[in-house]
Scaffold this motif. Structure first.
Motif, PDB file in Angstrom:
ATOM      1  N   UNK A  83      -5.771   9.449  -5.159  1.00  0.00           N
ATOM      2  CA  UNK A  83      -4.471   8.774  -5.138  1.00  0.00           C
ATOM      3  C   UNK A  83      -4.541   7.390  -4.499  1.00  0.00           C
ATOM      4  N   UNK A  84      -5.726   7.035  -3.986  1.00  0.00           N
ATOM      5  CA  UNK A  84      -5.922   5.725  -3.364  1.00  0.00           C
ATOM      6  C   UNK A  84      -4.895   5.475  -2.258  1.00  0.00           C
ATOM      7  N   UNK A  85      -4.686   6.496  -1.446  1.00  0.00           N
ATOM      8  CA  UNK A  85      -3.752   6.377  -0.336  1.00  0.00           C
ATOM      9  C   UNK A  85      -4.437   5.697   0.854  1.00  0.00           C
ATOM     10  N   UNK A  86      -3.670   4.892   1.567  1.00  0.00           N
ATOM     11  CA  UNK A  86      -4.138   4.284   2.808  1.00  0.00           C
ATOM     12  C   UNK A  86      -3.730   5.190   3.957  1.00  0.00           C
ATOM     13  N   UNK A  87      -4.697   5.600   4.780  1.00  0.00           N
ATOM     14  CA  UNK A  87      -4.426   6.558   5.844  1.00  0.00           C
ATOM     15  C   UNK A  87      -4.385   5.904   7.213  1.00  0.00           C
ATOM     16  N   UNK A  88      -3.536   6.476   8.058  1.00  0.00           N
ATOM     17  CA  UNK A  88      -3.570   6.227   9.494  1.00  0.00           C
ATOM     18  C   UNK A  88      -3.668   7.591  10.175  1.00  0.00           C
ATOM     19  N   UNK A 113       0.827  -1.205   0.000  1.00  0.00           N
ATOM     20  CA  UNK A 113       0.000   0.000   0.000  1.00  0.00           C
ATOM     21  C   UNK A 113       0.864   1.259   0.000  1.00  0.00           C
ATOM     22  N   UNK A 114       0.280   2.313  -0.500  1.00  0.00           N
ATOM     23  CA  UNK A 114       0.870   3.648  -0.431  1.00  0.00           C
ATOM     24  C   UNK A 114       0.215   4.340   0.761  1.00  0.00           C
ATOM     25  N   UNK A 115       1.004   4.700   1.752  1.00  0.00           N
ATOM     26  CA  UNK A 115       0.476   5.058   3.065  1.00  0.00           C
ATOM     27  C   UNK A 115       0.749   6.525   3.378  1.00  0.00           C
ATOM     28  N   UNK A 116      -0.233   7.153   4.009  1.00  0.00           N
ATOM     29  CA  UNK A 116      -0.051   8.486   4.575  1.00  0.00           C
ATOM     30  C   UNK A 116      -0.391   8.434   6.057  1.00  0.00           C
ATOM     31  N   UNK A 117       0.586   8.770   6.887  1.00  0.00           N
ATOM     32  CA  UNK A 117       0.353   8.947   8.320  1.00  0.00           C
ATOM     33  C   UNK A 117      -0.056  10.396   8.503  1.00  0.00           C
ATOM     34  N   UNK A 118      -1.325  10.619   8.778  1.00  0.00           N
ATOM     35  CA  UNK A 118      -1.873  11.972   8.784  1.00  0.00           C
ATOM     36  C   UNK A 118      -2.475  12.264  10.154  1.00  0.00           C
ATOM     37  N   UNK A 119      -1.818  13.114  10.918  1.00  0.00           N
ATOM     38  CA  UNK A 119      -2.184  13.299  12.314  1.00  0.00           C
ATOM     39  C   UNK A 119      -2.323  14.768  12.680  1.00  0.00           C
ATOM     40  N   UNK A 120      -3.119  15.028  13.695  1.00  0.00           N
ATOM     41  CA  UNK A 120      -3.103  16.323  14.352  1.00  0.00           C
ATOM     42  C   UNK A 120      -1.754  16.451  15.054  1.00  0.00           C
ATOM     43  N   UNK A 121      -1.020  17.564  14.844  1.00  0.00           N
ATOM     44  CA  UNK A 121       0.288  17.697  15.499  1.00  0.00           C
ATOM     45  C   UNK A 121       0.217  17.464  17.003  1.00  0.00           C
ATOM     46  N   UNK A 122       1.182  16.710  17.506  1.00  0.00           N
ATOM     47  CA  UNK A 122       1.333  16.347  18.911  1.00  0.00           C
ATOM     48  C   UNK A 122       0.323  15.311  19.380  1.00  0.00           C
ATOM     49  N   UNK A 123      -0.223  14.557  18.442  1.00  0.00           N
ATOM     50  CA  UNK A 123      -1.106  13.447  18.817  1.00  0.00           C
ATOM     51  C   UNK A 123      -0.375  12.109  18.829  1.00  0.00           C
TER      52      UNK A 123
END
Length: 299
Positions: free
Chosen positions: A124-129, A54-64
């Motif tokens: 982009x069919x990205x897999x998110x966390x 998978x093509x992954x994006x780790x997408x978080x609120x800063x400091x989480x």
């Protein structure tokens, strides 16, 4: 197509052809870790098509807890970090760079669920966390982080505040300021929790809970940590074998990063005064209830 190939000795092999990068084969000679041996064994007798990852994006609120999640993914077989980092300060870069995330790579983002960003992720069919964390711990971690980073855009504003109590309150409520003729805007924790929370119910996103993932070294439990790792691997379509879960858990807690401060659960109780509690309840108590940190505003 990116292909890993070779004759593998899974138990005692020393030669690892790990990936191809820009068509150039990278060769490393060292005893492989369990995770590397597992990665090589997935498609035995010796071929693995990296385009299936998978093509992954780790997408978080800063400091989480961004670093914690990145650390975990770096020990998942077959996955490695990209050099891509994007945030809401320059959304245009996200449209330019995220499509370059390759199979088996995870990029880092701090992007709210706003405007055209969700359409980009889906296209982009990205897999998110994403990461869920007690927002009271988030605001404490945030202002401490800003005060350790003189180059940060918010540092001039925070450094002019009288004390940490004022900095904590400003992080809860948000503020507007002016520095050398430039307007500085920082939204409060209610707005930020809402803006980033929009990702959590999307089918391509796996919301990871910080307090479960942190493990015993951060005040959590090994059982909950393994359970959260199980969810992460399933989201990546990787069989969550017990030995692999244990191996990743052993490497999850790492203090070696500029953004790491304490990585502890519930540190907010050492910083919140009664007035902070009162204002926080009016700004963001609904998120404490939504995510199960409190049953009401009686805390």
């Amino acid at each position: 197509m990116y292909m890993v190939s070779g004759a593998w000795g899974i138990q005692d092999g020393y030669r690892l052809l790990h990936y191809l990068d820009n068509g150039r084969e990278l060769q490393k000679d060292y005893p492989p870790t369990y995770g590397q041996r597992r990665s090589l064994a997935i498609n035995a007798p010796g071929f693995r098509d990296l385009t299936m990852l998978k093509r992954v994006l780790v997408n978080t609120l800063p400091k989480n807890g961004t670093h914690l999640l990145l650390q975990v993914l770096s020990h998942v077989p077959g996955y490695r970090p990209s050099s891509i980092e994007v945030d809401w300060q320059n959304v245009g870069r996200a449209f330019e760079l995220l499509p370059e995330t390759r199979p088996g790579q995870f990029s880092k983002g701090h992007l709210p669920y706003l405007n055209d960003i969700p359409a980009l992720i889906e296209r982009e069919n990205l897999t998110l966390f994403s990461m869920i964390r007690d927002p009271r711990d988030n605001v404490v971690s945030f202002y401490h982080y800003i005060m350790s980073q003189p180059a940060h855009r918010l540092y001039p504003s925070y450094s002019r505040m009288a004390n940490d109590d004022e900095r904590l309150m400003a992080t809860i409520t948000g503020f507007r300021d002016d520095h050398e003729g430039r307007e500085i805007i920082h939204e409060g924790i209610g707005w930020r929790s809402d803006a980033w929370g929009g990702w959590n119910d999307k089918p391509y996103c796996c919301p990871v809970v910080f307090e479960r993932l942190i493990g015993p070294q951060g005040g959590g439990s090994r059982r909950e940590q393994l359970g959260e790792l199980h969810r992460i691997l399933e989201h990546l379509d990787i069989a969550p074998e017990v030995s692999l879960l244990e191996d990743i858990a052993d490497h999850a807690y790492n203090t070696g990063t500029h953004s790491f401060r304490k990585g502890r659960i519930g540190d907010w109780v050492n910083h919140f005064k009664e007035e902070h509690k009162r204002v926080f309840k009016s700004e963001a108590n609904r998120f404490l209830v939504q995510y199960g940190y409190e049953d009401s505003d009686n805390w």
